[in-house]
Design a protein around this motif. Structure first.
Motif, PDB file in Angstrom:
ATOM      1  N   ILE A  59       0.740  -1.278  -0.210  1.00 21.18           N
ATOM      2  CA  ILE A  59      -0.131  -0.238  -0.467  1.00 21.18           C
ATOM      3  C   ILE A  59       0.804   1.389  -0.035  1.00 21.18           C
ATOM      4  CG2 ILE A  59      -1.620   1.186   1.500  1.00 21.18           C
ATOM      5  CD1 ILE A  59      -2.845  -1.339   2.326  1.00 21.18           C
ATOM      6  N   MET A  60       1.554   1.351   0.840  1.00 22.08           N
ATOM      7  CA  MET A  60       2.700   2.498   0.439  1.00 22.08           C
ATOM      8  C   MET A  60       3.502   2.258  -0.260  1.00 22.08           C
ATOM      9  SD  MET A  60       4.427   2.289   4.754  1.00 22.08           S
ATOM     10  CE  MET A  60       4.727   0.590   5.154  1.00 22.08           C
ATOM     11  N   GLY A  61       3.717   1.553  -1.258  1.00 20.78           N
ATOM     12  CA  GLY A  61       4.696   1.869  -2.535  1.00 20.78           C
ATOM     13  C   GLY A  61       5.487   0.636  -2.588  1.00 20.78           C
ATOM     14  N   HIS A  62       5.846   0.335  -1.867  1.00 24.20           N
ATOM     15  CA  HIS A  62       7.733  -0.407  -1.079  1.00 24.20           C
ATOM     16  C   HIS A  62       7.357  -1.820  -1.932  1.00 24.20           C
ATOM     17  CE1 HIS A  62       7.527   2.153   2.286  1.00 24.20           C
ATOM     18  NE2 HIS A  62       7.507   3.208   1.263  1.00 24.20           N
ATOM     19  N   HIS A  63       6.265  -2.147  -3.252  1.00 27.42           N
ATOM     20  CA  HIS A  63       6.700  -3.400  -3.440  1.00 27.42           C
ATOM     21  C   HIS A  63       7.670  -4.515  -3.737  1.00 27.42           C
ATOM     22  CE1 HIS A  63       3.859  -0.840  -7.099  1.00 27.42           C
ATOM     23  NE2 HIS A  63       3.092  -1.071  -5.581  1.00 27.42           N
ATOM     24  N   ASP A  64       8.992  -3.834  -3.991  1.00 26.43           N
ATOM     25  CA  ASP A  64       9.334  -4.992  -3.410  1.00 26.43           C
ATOM     26  C   ASP A  64      10.091  -5.562  -2.479  1.00 26.43           C
ATOM     27  OD1 ASP A  64      10.716  -4.245  -6.523  1.00 26.43           O
ATOM     28  OD2 ASP A  64      12.388  -3.052  -5.688  1.00 26.43           O
ATOM     29  N   VAL A  65       9.965  -5.256  -1.325  1.00 23.91           N
ATOM     30  CA  VAL A  65      10.009  -5.604   0.206  1.00 23.91           C
ATOM     31  C   VAL A  65       9.077  -6.629   0.367  1.00 23.91           C
ATOM     32  CG1 VAL A  65       9.334  -4.531   2.476  1.00 23.91           C
ATOM     33  CG2 VAL A  65      11.139  -3.442   1.063  1.00 23.91           C
ATOM     34  N   ALA A  66       7.947  -5.288  -0.581  1.00 26.21           N
ATOM     35  CA  ALA A  66       6.401  -6.558  -0.038  1.00 26.21           C
ATOM     36  C   ALA A  66       6.330  -7.879  -0.707  1.00 26.21           C
ATOM     37  CB  ALA A  66       5.185  -5.881  -0.733  1.00 26.21           C
ATOM     38  N   LEU A  67       6.971  -7.398  -2.208  1.00 23.79           N
ATOM     39  CA  LEU A  67       7.068  -9.507  -2.398  1.00 23.79           C
ATOM     40  C   LEU A  67       8.198  -9.887  -2.043  1.00 23.79           C
ATOM     41  CD1 LEU A  67       6.594 -10.900  -4.525  1.00 23.79           C
ATOM     42  CD2 LEU A  67       9.142  -9.854  -6.129  1.00 23.79           C
ATOM     43  N   THR A  68       9.549  -9.379  -1.025  1.00 22.18           N
ATOM     44  CA  THR A  68      10.026 -10.204  -0.051  1.00 22.18           C
ATOM     45  C   THR A  68       9.519 -11.202   1.036  1.00 22.18           C
ATOM     46  OG1 THR A  68      11.787  -8.868  -1.186  1.00 22.18           O
ATOM     47  CG2 THR A  68      12.212  -9.962   1.253  1.00 22.18           C
ATOM     48  N   LEU A  69       8.238  -9.712   1.610  1.00 23.47           N
ATOM     49  CA  LEU A  69       7.650 -10.253   2.693  1.00 23.47           C
ATOM     50  C   LEU A  69       6.536 -11.618   2.702  1.00 23.47           C
ATOM     51  CD1 LEU A  69       7.628  -6.928   4.950  1.00 23.47           C
ATOM     52  CD2 LEU A  69       9.491  -8.881   5.340  1.00 23.47           C
ATOM     53  N   TYR A  70       6.052 -11.878   0.817  1.00 26.75           N
ATOM     54  CA  TYR A  70       5.142 -12.712   0.535  1.00 26.75           C
ATOM     55  C   TYR A  70       6.306 -13.761   0.586  1.00 26.75           C
ATOM     56  CZ  TYR A  70       1.377  -9.112  -0.026  1.00 26.75           C
ATOM     57  OH  TYR A  70       0.632  -8.484  -0.226  1.00 26.75           O
ATOM     58  N   ASP A  71       7.064 -13.391  -0.194  1.00 27.83           N
ATOM     59  CA  ASP A  71       7.881 -15.117  -0.370  1.00 27.83           C
ATOM     60  C   ASP A  71       8.463 -15.511   0.991  1.00 27.83           C
ATOM     61  OD1 ASP A  71       7.849 -14.871  -2.945  1.00 27.83           O
ATOM     62  OD2 ASP A  71       9.934 -13.454  -3.117  1.00 27.83           O
ATOM     63  N   LYS A  72       8.382 -14.651   2.201  1.00 31.46           N
ATOM     64  CA  LYS A  72       9.166 -14.967   3.296  1.00 31.46           C
ATOM     65  C   LYS A  72       7.795 -15.564   3.586  1.00 31.46           C
ATOM     66  CE  LYS A  72      12.546 -11.619   4.350  1.00 31.46           C
ATOM     67  NZ  LYS A  72      13.427 -11.245   5.673  1.00 31.46           N
ATOM     68  N   ALA A  73       6.881 -14.904   3.927  1.00 29.29           N
ATOM     69  CA  ALA A  73       5.645 -15.955   4.538  1.00 29.29           C
ATOM     70  C   ALA A  73       5.697 -17.425   3.887  1.00 29.29           C
ATOM     71  CB  ALA A  73       4.339 -15.317   4.040  1.00 29.29           C
ATOM     72  N   LEU A  74       5.469 -17.521   2.318  1.00 25.14           N
ATOM     73  CA  LEU A  74       5.216 -18.730   2.119  1.00 25.14           C
ATOM     74  C   LEU A  74       7.009 -19.694   2.466  1.00 25.14           C
ATOM     75  CD1 LEU A  74       4.029 -17.215  -1.173  1.00 25.14           C
ATOM     76  CD2 LEU A  74       2.965 -19.023   0.651  1.00 25.14           C
ATOM     77  N   ALA A  75       7.735 -19.262   2.918  1.00 29.95           N
ATOM     78  CA  ALA A  75       8.746 -19.476   2.888  1.00 29.95           C
ATOM     79  C   ALA A  75       8.672 -20.787   4.667  1.00 29.95           C
ATOM     80  CB  ALA A  75      10.201 -19.391   3.618  1.00 29.95           C
ATOM     81  N   LEU A  76       8.188 -19.571   5.456  1.00 29.70           N
ATOM     82  CA  LEU A  76       7.368 -20.520   6.907  1.00 29.70           C
ATOM     83  C   LEU A  76       6.552 -21.377   6.179  1.00 29.70           C
ATOM     84  CD1 LEU A  76       7.207 -17.119   9.097  1.00 29.70           C
ATOM     85  CD2 LEU A  76       8.835 -19.404   9.173  1.00 29.70           C
ATOM     86  N   ASP A  77       5.308 -20.925   5.665  1.00 27.24           N
ATOM     87  CA  ASP A  77       4.216 -22.344   5.042  1.00 27.24           C
ATOM     88  C   ASP A  77       3.714 -22.026   3.931  1.00 27.24           C
ATOM     89  OD1 ASP A  77       2.284 -23.788   5.503  1.00 27.24           O
ATOM     90  OD2 ASP A  77       1.059 -21.831   7.258  1.00 27.24           O
ATOM     91  N   ALA A  78       4.651 -23.178   3.349  1.00 20.64           N
ATOM     92  CA  ALA A  78       3.660 -23.047   1.916  1.00 20.64           C
ATOM     93  C   ALA A  78       2.208 -24.002   1.497  1.00 20.64           C
ATOM     94  CB  ALA A  78       5.225 -24.372   1.038  1.00 20.64           C
ATOM     95  N   GLY A  79       2.094 -24.052   2.897  1.00 17.76           N
ATOM     96  CA  GLY A  79       0.550 -24.137   2.256  1.00 17.76           C
ATOM     97  C   GLY A  79      -0.242 -22.837   2.678  1.00 17.76           C
ATOM     98  N   TYR A  80       0.230 -21.414   2.766  1.00 21.61           N
ATOM     99  CA  TYR A  80      -0.910 -20.492   3.121  1.00 21.61           C
ATOM    100  C   TYR A  80      -1.780 -20.206   2.239  1.00 21.61           C
ATOM    101  CZ  TYR A  80      -1.903 -16.324   6.097  1.00 21.61           C
ATOM    102  OH  TYR A  80      -2.428 -15.908   6.032  1.00 21.61           O
TER     103      TYR A  80
END
Length: 339
Positions: free
Chosen positions: A157-178
């Protein structure tokens, strides 16, 4: 074959709603069985989260979180999730009150911090959003993918797309079924113009939860924008099989049928969208477009007039421009659809 333009899809799920909540479905609840009276506070939260994320019923989810609070007034997660429900329906003051209560009970609740971060971001308070996001991410050990997911929403939302993408990837690294993180990452990839990666993310979310209505809806939008109207109509049909009275799905399926020149089905869906959302201007505009395409200027003009009466519900400048031209009698300019 008509070509669709990016600014057509005005109905992409809003960022705060992207975890799931097709809010038009809010009234579609089944009666709760009596056995629910015995649920614990934690079980009520689990029930509400399931209802919210997979798009079944926003009102029922809110009720579940409220019941969790009645059972245990110290359940921070229940307050955080209820705050998220209020945020979705734009009750910003109520949302912040619930987030603050969650953090009063549990100051180190990463989920409440991440959710409040996204809420602040949507309200334009980026300084507070960054502070909450960073506080949530600083908590250790970080084992909850939902924290990364909501921190990613705030970043996006704040326009930090690269940061957001990294965070989504981290969420999925923790739980690939999320599945929600796959859906949200798909929306971000689409925004970044990475359509094939967006499609793969939606596909994964749907593979994990075939009834994930928001992911099906978003994938349909992507198909529509990339010239695959038959595939889009199929996804919208799956959503409508679950939620028959969902006007936006009716509208976009009508557009998909129109792009395939299936005029009868397109008209039926657009008329249904008009009936389901009579206060909205967009379904009437697209119905006018359909009639214009078929050469019936009288019917088209009638719908343009009705759309013009609801112009405040239409966000797109090209649509407003075309309506203005048609009402002034100019049928020569902008001869193509605003599609």
């Amino acid at each position: 074959m008509l070509r669709i333009r990016e600014y057509m899809v005005m109905i992409t799920v809003v960022l705060l709603v992207m975890m799931c909540p097709l809010t038009a479905m809010a009234g579609q609840a089944a009666a709760a069985p009596s056995v629910e009276q015995a649920l614990t506070s934690v079980q009520w939260v689990e029930r509400g989260e399931e209802l919210y994320i997979y798009g079944r019923n926003l009102k029922a989810a809110t009720d579940a979180f409220s019941r969790a609070i009645v059972v245990d007034g110290q359940n921070a997660a229940a307050y955080a999730w209820r705050g998220q429900m209020k945020q979705v329906v734009k009750d910003y003051e109520g949302a912040l009150a619930d987030f603050n209560q969650a953090l009063a009970i549990s100051p180190d609740s990463g989920l409440a911090l991440a959710m409040r971060s996204a809420a602040y971001a949507v309200q334009g308070n980026h300084a507070a959003a960054r502070a909450d996001r960073d506080s949530a991410l600083a908590l250790t050990p970080q084992v909850d993918p939902r924290i990364y997911n909501y921190a990613a929403v705030a970043s996006e939302i704040m326009g930090h797309h690269d940061v957001a993408l990294t965070l989504y990837d981290k969420a999925l690294a923790l739980d690939a079924g999320y599945a929600p993180a796959y859906n949200n990452r798909g929306l971000l990839y689409k925004k970044m113009g990475r359509t094939e990666e967006a499609l793969k993310s939606y596909d994964r979310a749907i593979a994990l939860h075939p009834d994930f209505a928001a992911a099906l809806f978003n994938r349909g939008n992507l198909y529509l924008l990339t010239g695959r109207p038959s595939a889009a109509a199929a996804d919208y049909s799956l959503v409508l099989a679950m939620y028959r009275e969902y006007p936006e799905a009716r509208m976009v399926r009508g557009l998909a049928y129109a792009l395939d020149e299936n005029w009868r089905s397109a008209e039926a869906d657009l008329l249904a969208a008009v009936t389901l959302a009579p206060q909205e201007g967009s379904p009437r505009f697209y119905l006018a477009q359909l009639y214009e395409r078929q050469g019936d200027q009288d019917k088209a003009l009638a719908q343009y007039r009705l759309a013009d009466e609801r112009i405040g519900t239409i966000d797109e400048a090209p649509i407003k421009q075309k309506i203005s031209l048609r009402l002034s009698g100019d049928w020569s300019a902008m001869r193509d659809w605003v599609l």
